[in-house]
Design an enzyme around this catalytic site. Sequence first.
Site, PDB file in Angstrom:
ATOM      1  CE  LYS A 291      -0.294   5.462   7.625  1.00 37.45           C
ATOM      2  NZ  LYS A 291      -1.691   5.806   7.523  1.00 37.45           N
TER       3      LYS A 291
ATOM      4  CG  ASP B   6       5.782   3.788   1.897  1.00 37.14           C
ATOM      5  OD1 ASP B   6       5.747   4.376   2.997  1.00 37.14           O
ATOM      6  OD2 ASP B   6       4.806   3.731   1.127  1.00 37.14           O
TER       7      ASP B   6
ATOM      8  CG  PHE C  81      -1.935   1.131   1.177  1.00 35.85           C
ATOM      9  CD1 PHE C  81      -3.203   0.907   0.658  1.00 35.85           C
ATOM     10  CD2 PHE C  81      -1.622   2.414   1.628  1.00 35.85           C
ATOM     11  CE1 PHE C  81      -4.141   1.929   0.584  1.00 35.85           C
ATOM     12  CE2 PHE C  81      -2.553   3.441   1.550  1.00 35.85           C
ATOM     13  CZ  PHE C  81      -3.813   3.201   1.038  1.00 35.85           C
TER      14      PHE C  81
HETATM   15  C1  PLP Z   1       3.059   2.414   3.769  1.00 37.94           C
HETATM   16  C2  PLP Z   1       2.133   3.524   3.366  1.00 37.94           C
HETATM   17  N1  PLP Z   1       2.489   4.340   2.353  1.00 37.94           N
HETATM   18  C3  PLP Z   1       1.712   5.353   1.956  1.00 37.94           C
HETATM   19  C4  PLP Z   1       0.503   5.603   2.573  1.00 37.94           C
HETATM   20  C5  PLP Z   1      -0.366   6.738   2.098  1.00 37.94           C
HETATM   21  O1  PLP Z   1      -0.396   7.744   3.051  1.00 37.94           O
HETATM   22  P1  PLP Z   1      -1.523   8.875   2.988  1.00 37.94           P
HETATM   23  O2  PLP Z   1      -2.818   8.227   3.388  1.00 37.94           O
HETATM   24  O3  PLP Z   1      -1.052   9.895   3.993  1.00 37.94           O
HETATM   25  O4  PLP Z   1      -1.543   9.398   1.608  1.00 37.94           O
HETATM   26  C6  PLP Z   1       0.091   4.784   3.635  1.00 37.94           C
HETATM   27  C7  PLP Z   1      -1.207   5.016   4.292  1.00 37.94           C
HETATM   28  O5  PLP Z   1      -1.731   4.193   5.016  1.00 37.94           O
HETATM   29  C8  PLP Z   1       0.927   3.718   4.040  1.00 37.94           C
HETATM   30  O6  PLP Z   1       0.586   2.897   5.038  1.00 37.94           O
END
Ligand code: PLP
Length: 444
Positions: free
Chosen positions: A291, A262, A154
């Site tokens: 986050k 990420d 994700f």
């Molecule tokens: C690993 C990871 N990358 C990217 C995102 C996307 O973040 P955002 O919701 O702030 O766009 C998330 C969101 O849960 C995530 O868990």
Amino acid sequence: MTSIKKKPEEELELVVSPTDKNLPYLMRDEQFVNPVLARSARIVAERAKGSYIYDMNGDAYLDFASGIAVTNLGHCHPRVVQAVQEQVAKLMHTSVVTYHKNYIDLAEKLVEIAPGRLDSVFLANSGAEAVEGAIKLARYTSGRPAIVNFRGSFHGRTLLALALTSSKLYYREHYEPLPSGIYNSTYPYVYRSRFRNDPSACVAECLEYLDMLFHQFVHPEQVAAIIVEPIQGEGGYIVPPPGFLQGLRKVADQYGILLVIDEVQTGFARTGKMFACEHDGVEPDIMVCAKALASGLPLSAFISRKDITKDWTPGRHGSTFGGNPVACAAALATIAVLQEENLAERAAQLGKFIIEKLRKAAAGRKSIGDIRGRGLMIGIEFDDEKGEPSKDLAEAFAEKCLLNKLLVLTCGNRGQVVRLIPPLTLSDAEAEKACEILIKCMPA
Ligand SMILES: Cc1ncc(COP(=O)(O)O)c(C=O)c1O
């Protein structure tokens, strides 16, 4: 509390209490808010402090969701609140019209805490935006078009981030065509693989698959970046066995590919280290975070090395709100508390305690297939009677926890995992209380 109950025929029914003060808001939400916005618990948060959220009735919920891994210091930490209040009265916004001190201070701080040689920071607003920025940088600097990602990942919901995402079909379907040039490799989901008792064989198979990708689908010299979560989050709280991230680092080095890690969900002490890739001793070329960075104010970052960013000339990427002075003040206070209170170590210690307790209680219960995690990023995976992933059991468990005033979330490709993401400031007594509820709610 107004709650959702399942009728025998599996239809959802709203069990309404006429004195429930959440109810008028829930009704107005239904009237005015776009229905695409999903909420996990039908309670309306009125305020929050530390490990608790209070609803409109004044009922307290122990928060094991942390706004999806955001409030790592608990809600409204006094140091963050003070920093925000002071900053908001002084300077709220400049965008890229001028420089401001907090951006520079935060960039310096992020370079100090980031792993390895990362020393060049760009601030944005959300995880998805930072992921997209990181990919733009990788393509620009390498001059290569392709990206390798992993099944079950994700990375966000904007179109490029969504194209990199496959934690669940539900997020992707009906949005085709998605950006192209993305090649999917496999992630070592040991529990659902044929190597349940041999994690290193699972890793070896995934790395072989990546190698085959380079023989069958895309030449490695056309690949700008490999993007990977050091622990898959939305995909099911899947911790890769040792050797996987190191294997990716080796492949990236071999072909001059940039390794983008990420850390949006795993970052800022959540897993027992400041960043999860540190457990594997792997240094990213670009690291993405968001986050927990600013304790709930919208802020994200991608951090790279000067040798990668030096030719990215001013204005080729940008953001009106990214690196806002108030969000930066919140981030500086957040990082200071994480470091001063040594919350990474606390997360490691609490995580061990919770996992041990839950594993002991789950022993002999066939419906609980796996309990895993790192630090305070813990997943409980549910199986049906045939040993297949069970969304129903995970949802029923989460609903039972909610009725017992414990907030948890689900994840996984079929929604079969319940994830526990408490604040790292959780007290021993709160950890005990949560375990009691979790154990009480476990199915046979
Ligand atoms: C690993 C990871 N990358 C990217 C995102 C996307 O973040 P955002 O919701 O702030 O766009 C998330 C969101 O849960 C995530 O868990």
